[in-house]
Design a protein around this motif. Structure first.
Motif, PDB file in Angstrom:
ATOM      1  N   THR A 107       1.019  -8.121  -0.844  1.00 34.28           N
ATOM      2  CA  THR A 107       1.227  -7.989  -2.267  1.00 34.28           C
ATOM      3  C   THR A 107       2.108  -9.040  -2.894  1.00 34.28           C
ATOM      4  OG1 THR A 107       2.930  -6.408  -1.790  1.00 34.28           O
ATOM      5  CG2 THR A 107       0.833  -5.535  -2.342  1.00 34.28           C
ATOM      6  N   SER A 122      -0.070  10.916  -4.078  1.00 33.09           N
ATOM      7  CA  SER A 122      -0.020  10.565  -2.662  1.00 33.09           C
ATOM      8  C   SER A 122       0.921  11.504  -1.913  1.00 33.09           C
ATOM      9  CB  SER A 122       0.435   9.113  -2.488  1.00 33.09           C
ATOM     10  OG  SER A 122       1.745   8.951  -2.976  1.00 33.09           O
ATOM     11  N   SER A 158      -1.005   5.204  -0.364  1.00 37.26           N
ATOM     12  CA  SER A 158       0.279   5.803  -0.088  1.00 37.26           C
ATOM     13  C   SER A 158       0.161   7.286   0.118  1.00 37.26           C
ATOM     14  CB  SER A 158       1.239   5.635  -1.198  1.00 37.26           C
ATOM     15  OG  SER A 158       0.819   4.787  -2.187  1.00 37.26           O
ATOM     16  N   CYS A 163       0.751  -0.771   0.000  1.00 35.14           N
ATOM     17  CA  CYS A 163       0.000   0.000   0.000  1.00 35.14           C
ATOM     18  C   CYS A 163       0.758   0.779   0.000  1.00 35.14           C
ATOM     19  CB  CYS A 163       0.523  -1.015   0.391  1.00 35.14           C
ATOM     20  SG  CYS A 163       0.951  -0.442  -0.089  1.00 35.14           S
ATOM     21  N   ASN A 206       1.655  -0.589   5.243  1.00 30.85           N
ATOM     22  CA  ASN A 206       1.780  -0.224   3.833  1.00 30.85           C
ATOM     23  C   ASN A 206       3.259   0.037   3.578  1.00 30.85           C
ATOM     24  OD1 ASN A 206       1.962   1.223   1.405  1.00 30.85           O
ATOM     25  ND2 ASN A 206       0.045   2.304   1.746  1.00 30.85           N
ATOM     26  N   THR A 211       1.118   3.484  -7.654  1.00 31.64           N
ATOM     27  CA  THR A 211       1.379   3.257  -6.233  1.00 31.64           C
ATOM     28  C   THR A 211       2.691   3.936  -5.859  1.00 31.64           C
ATOM     29  OG1 THR A 211       2.757   1.252  -6.316  1.00 31.64           O
ATOM     30  CG2 THR A 211       0.370   0.958  -6.547  1.00 31.64           C
ATOM     31  N   SER A 247      -2.896   3.589   0.596  1.00 32.07           N
ATOM     32  CA  SER A 247      -2.951   3.474  -0.835  1.00 32.07           C
ATOM     33  C   SER A 247      -2.746   2.062  -1.286  1.00 32.07           C
ATOM     34  CB  SER A 247      -1.883   4.374  -1.399  1.00 32.07           C
ATOM     35  OG  SER A 247      -2.121   4.664  -2.705  1.00 32.07           O
ATOM     36  N   PRO A 248      -2.701   1.857  -2.575  1.00 28.65           N
ATOM     37  CA  PRO A 248      -2.562   0.556  -3.171  1.00 28.65           C
ATOM     38  C   PRO A 248      -1.696  -0.430  -2.450  1.00 28.65           C
ATOM     39  CG  PRO A 248      -2.618   2.167  -4.862  1.00 28.65           C
ATOM     40  CD  PRO A 248      -2.812   2.872  -3.546  1.00 28.65           C
ATOM     41  N   GLU A 249      -0.607  -0.008  -1.878  1.00 27.47           N
ATOM     42  CA  GLU A 249       0.223  -1.024  -1.251  1.00 27.47           C
ATOM     43  C   GLU A 249      -0.265  -1.377   0.131  1.00 27.47           C
ATOM     44  OE1 GLU A 249       2.783   1.782  -3.528  1.00 27.47           O
ATOM     45  OE2 GLU A 249       1.398   1.952  -1.929  1.00 27.47           O
ATOM     46  N   ALA A 260      -1.969  -1.409  -8.619  1.00 29.54           N
ATOM     47  CA  ALA A 260      -2.082  -2.383  -7.530  1.00 29.54           C
ATOM     48  C   ALA A 260      -3.178  -3.385  -7.828  1.00 29.54           C
ATOM     49  CB  ALA A 260      -2.373  -1.670  -6.223  1.00 29.54           C
TER      50      ALA A 260
END
Length: 300
Positions: free
Chosen positions: A38, A81, A22, A21, A283, A60, A32-34, A119
């Motif tokens: 993962t 981000s 940002s 996950c 993240n 990401t 976020s995505p991270e 992501a």
């Protein structure tokens, strides 16, 4: 921290991580995505060959940092981000997304990228649409250090860069792990009490540092893969040497101190309570946040 905020935070990818996950840890975009677990996967089309990948858009913060470190001239677009906004290295790059909003596909296409990296689980729809528009994409999901190294090698191959300097940084980070570490439980929220098991970036991080994660093997119902709900009774029964409280900007530690069970724990009675930044442990966030977490865990 409310359970509602946590759902928006972890639900972002809990799998992506890298990961999974940002930005500002106090805001939803921070997750976020991270945001967590993962691995690395690709979408339908094969990735472009090294010779053709000269322009990349990342969605990401972690992949942004990795690509920039491998070859700063390759990046043409990045996510909006705060963890990147605070870094002057990215000041001149086009921002293609804001917070948790869907990326601006028109803006991405206009940049004419050879590859867009997003992501897995969070950017699936956007990546699929880009594929339809003829843009090659890569979906990533970082669940641990092995997948981080694999991802780095794959991205380096895509752009014809040497991954070894980054891999050496990872090794240097992990070399800080002590031979013996205390037992611990990581708390990432209060309502419910959530803790990472071994199937998460955080869980793998603890294992790499020889920290006995007392929730590593727990399974159970939870909205997020890699995280389990821990009862107050379970905390008191396991009674860890150290409590690791994740700082998400919601003053979780202060909230926990108000709970009756808090003062009954061995860790609280011996002042063995440490705060870890959301970026790095939950993240991955960036290379710097990962390295900062290595430093913190090495000092337990």
């Amino acid at each position: 921290m409310t359970s509602r905020w946590l759902l928006s935070s972890f639900g972002i990818v809990l799998a992506g991580a890298i990961a999974a996950c940002s930005t500002n840890s106090a805001t939803p975009e921070a997750a976020s995505p991270e945001a967590a677990p993962t691995q690395t996967t690709t979408t339908a089309q094969p990735a472009a060959s090294p010779a053709s990948v000269q322009k990349i858009v990342t969605l990401t913060s972690l992949t942004t940092d990795i690509i920039h470190t491998l070859d700063q001239d390759t990046l043409v677009g990045i996510p909006g981000s705060s963890i990147l906004q605070e870094d002057t290295r990215f000041a001149e790059l086009a921002v293609v997304s804001t917070g948790r909003a869907e990326p601006d596909l028109e803006k991405i296409v206009a940049l004419e990228p050879d590859l867009v990296i997003g992501a897995k689980g969070f950017h699936d729809k956007s990546l699929a649409r880009l594929e339809e528009l003829g843009v090659t994409t890569l979906a990533v999901d970082v669940t641990g250090w092995d997948t981080l190294a694999t991802l780095t090698q794959e991205l380096a191959q895509q752009i014809g860069a040497d991954p070894q300097p980054l891999l050496d940084r990872y090794d240097a980070c992990l070399a800080k792990a002590p031979e013996n570490s205390p037992s611990a439980i990581v708390l990432v929220s209060r309502q419910p009490l959530l803790s990472p098991n071994k199937d998460s970036w955080a869980g793998d991080f603890l294992e790499q540092f020889n920290i006995q994660n007392l929730t590593a093997d727990l399974q159970g119902e939870s909205p997020f893969d890699g995280y389990v709900t821990v009862s107050e009774e379970k905390l008191l029964t396991t009674n860890p040497d150290v409590l690791l409280v994740v700082d998400t900007g919601e003053d979780l530690l202060a909230q926990l101190k108000g709970d009756p069970f808090w003062g009954q724990l061995k860790a609280t009675q011996s002042n063995a309570v440490e705060t870890l930044d959301y970026f790095g442990i939950v993240n991955p966030g960036s290379l710097a946040s990962i390295e900062a977490t290595c430093d913190r865990l090495s000092q337990l």
